[in-house]
Structures are given as C-alpha cells and as structure tokens.
Design an enzyme around this catalytic site. Sequence first.
Site, PDB file in Angstrom:
ATOM      1  N   SER A 174       0.590  -1.386  -2.673  1.00 38.46           N
ATOM      2  CA  SER A 174      -0.004  -0.949  -3.937  1.00 38.46           C
ATOM      3  C   SER A 174       0.020  -2.076  -4.948  1.00 38.46           C
ATOM      4  O   SER A 174       0.875  -2.975  -4.903  1.00 38.46           O
ATOM      5  CB  SER A 174       0.778   0.248  -4.492  1.00 38.46           C
ATOM      6  OG  SER A 174       0.408   0.536  -5.824  1.00 38.46           O
ATOM      7  N   TYR A 187       8.710   4.593  -6.546  1.00 35.99           N
ATOM      8  CA  TYR A 187       7.475   4.367  -5.795  1.00 35.99           C
ATOM      9  C   TYR A 187       7.152   2.885  -5.700  1.00 35.99           C
ATOM     10  O   TYR A 187       6.886   2.367  -4.609  1.00 35.99           O
ATOM     11  CB  TYR A 187       6.333   5.125  -6.475  1.00 35.99           C
ATOM     12  CG  TYR A 187       4.957   4.856  -5.894  1.00 35.99           C
ATOM     13  CD1 TYR A 187       4.531   5.513  -4.748  1.00 35.99           C
ATOM     14  CD2 TYR A 187       4.076   3.965  -6.507  1.00 35.99           C
ATOM     15  CE1 TYR A 187       3.270   5.286  -4.220  1.00 35.99           C
ATOM     16  CE2 TYR A 187       2.813   3.740  -5.991  1.00 35.99           C
ATOM     17  CZ  TYR A 187       2.408   4.398  -4.847  1.00 35.99           C
ATOM     18  OH  TYR A 187       1.157   4.165  -4.326  1.00 35.99           O
TER      19      TYR A 187
END
Length: 283
Positions: A174, A187
């Site tokens: 990401s 995350y």
Amino acid sequence: MSDTIPMIHEDALPGHESALEPKPQWEPRYPGSGRLSGKVAIITGADSGIGRAVAALYAREGADIAILYLNEHDDAEETARIVRHEGRRALTIAGDVGDKAFCEEAVARVASTFDRIDILVNNAGEQHPDKDIVDITEQQLRRTFQTNIFGMFFMVQAARPHLQAGAAIVNCTSVTMYNGAKDLLDYSATKGAITAFTRSLSENLIGDGIRVNAVAPGPIWTPLNPFGGADPEKLETFGEKTPIGRPGQPNEVAPSFLFLACEDSSYMSGQVLHPNGGMIVNG
C-alpha cells in the site's frame, strides 16, 4: 484452527461489493491477448474490489482462477460468474487466510482441481482506523497482522511445493507503507512488513526461477474503506488529495498485477509498482 484469532466484528469489514454505491469498476478495459494462457492463479480476497478486477483481467488473458475469500458468498459467486463468462474455469473457496490450516487445505484443493499453480496473488487484507495508538486493542493488532502478513506467509508456504520455474507471486502492499497513515498505524505497519517480505522472498526464490513482486495501490474505491476501514468523514473526500484528484478504480490497478504475473515483466523481481494517483513515493 483453534489458534486463529477470531475475526473482529467492530465494523462491517470486509464488506459486500453488492451493497456499495457507486459500484467499483472492475471490467477489463481491453481485449485479451493470451498473456496468461493455460495458467492457474490463486487470488486471495478475490470476491470484490481489487481482487475481483484482477480475477476478471487474468481470466480475460487466459487463466483459470481460484477465488479465495472470507465470507461474502454473493460477491464471490459474482466474481466466479465473471471468470466463467470469459471462458475460464473458476473455483470459489471460503475461509480465513490468517488460518494456516485453511491455507493448506485451500491450496491442496486448487492443485487437485487444476493440476497446477502458476500464480499466487496475495491480496486479502483488513484495516481498522484508530486516531490514537492506545485505542488499538491487542486483539485488533494481532488480527490485522494475522490477516495481512501472516496470511501471506501461510499462502506462500502452502503453494511453494506447487510452484515451478516461471511461476509468479504478486503481493498487495500500500501507499501507506511509503507515506504513512496516522489513523492506520497497525495497517500501515503490516504493509511495511509486506514490502520487506516481497523483497526478501524474491531473493529467496529467484534462484529457482520464481519471481516475487508487489503492487502498492493508493486510495482505491473498494468495499474496504466504506464498510469500516475509514472514518465516515474521510469518505466524503476520499482520494481527492492525490495529484489526479480522485480515488482510483480497481480496473486501474489490475493491469499492474497482470504485468507482474506475465512474461512482460520477466526481468523484474523484488519490485513494487505504484498505481496511486500520481503520488511520488520514491520506493
């Protein structure tokens, strides 16, 4: 399976694409050219979002698809319908990639059904926003790591005996790994681990002719954020801070996964592609 941390139910994750408005765009944008002809791909989190778009594109390029997903049965069946509409075979398998036994059972089922495994796409993930690090519970921390990075280890371990020279592994990291995300501490930490895992696994497997790369999407319109992965106020301007000025669509990310899975990228391993709306991350 008793060692697996239970899924967190504080939100609606991972969410049903069938209930999302507007609907994400998953459709491939161009005719296939046989770049994955005869291949078999396992895609985790393939029921919706980026996973569905990758499944659709891989099928159009000639691959049979194993669709691994948690519990969104209607979405998974829709992805299977899309794959079959492209003339390819589809296999749906429901379960938790954070459970090592499930990963082993799923891979064994794929191998027995299709007789081979050529591509592993580790796409499944979860996120839970918290404004303060002290608000992150131990269960949430363990659960996020179990899904996002332990699941990748388990899937690779299970698939490794079936992967031959020429196989490809593509992991989903990401932009948060590069830019950080103050409300997604756990995350973004897992995404950093995924990038390091990708580079190290590449070094580990390249001698056997197996390439390992990753894709680091920016803000993409999928069920992950609207169904609990982002604060409601952030959804109103989701993706507007990118240079392009809007969130991306799953079918704008899927071609990166295709490139890294096919022979077009035969001289690339240990690398990360960045479909992120124009953000410069130098990584």
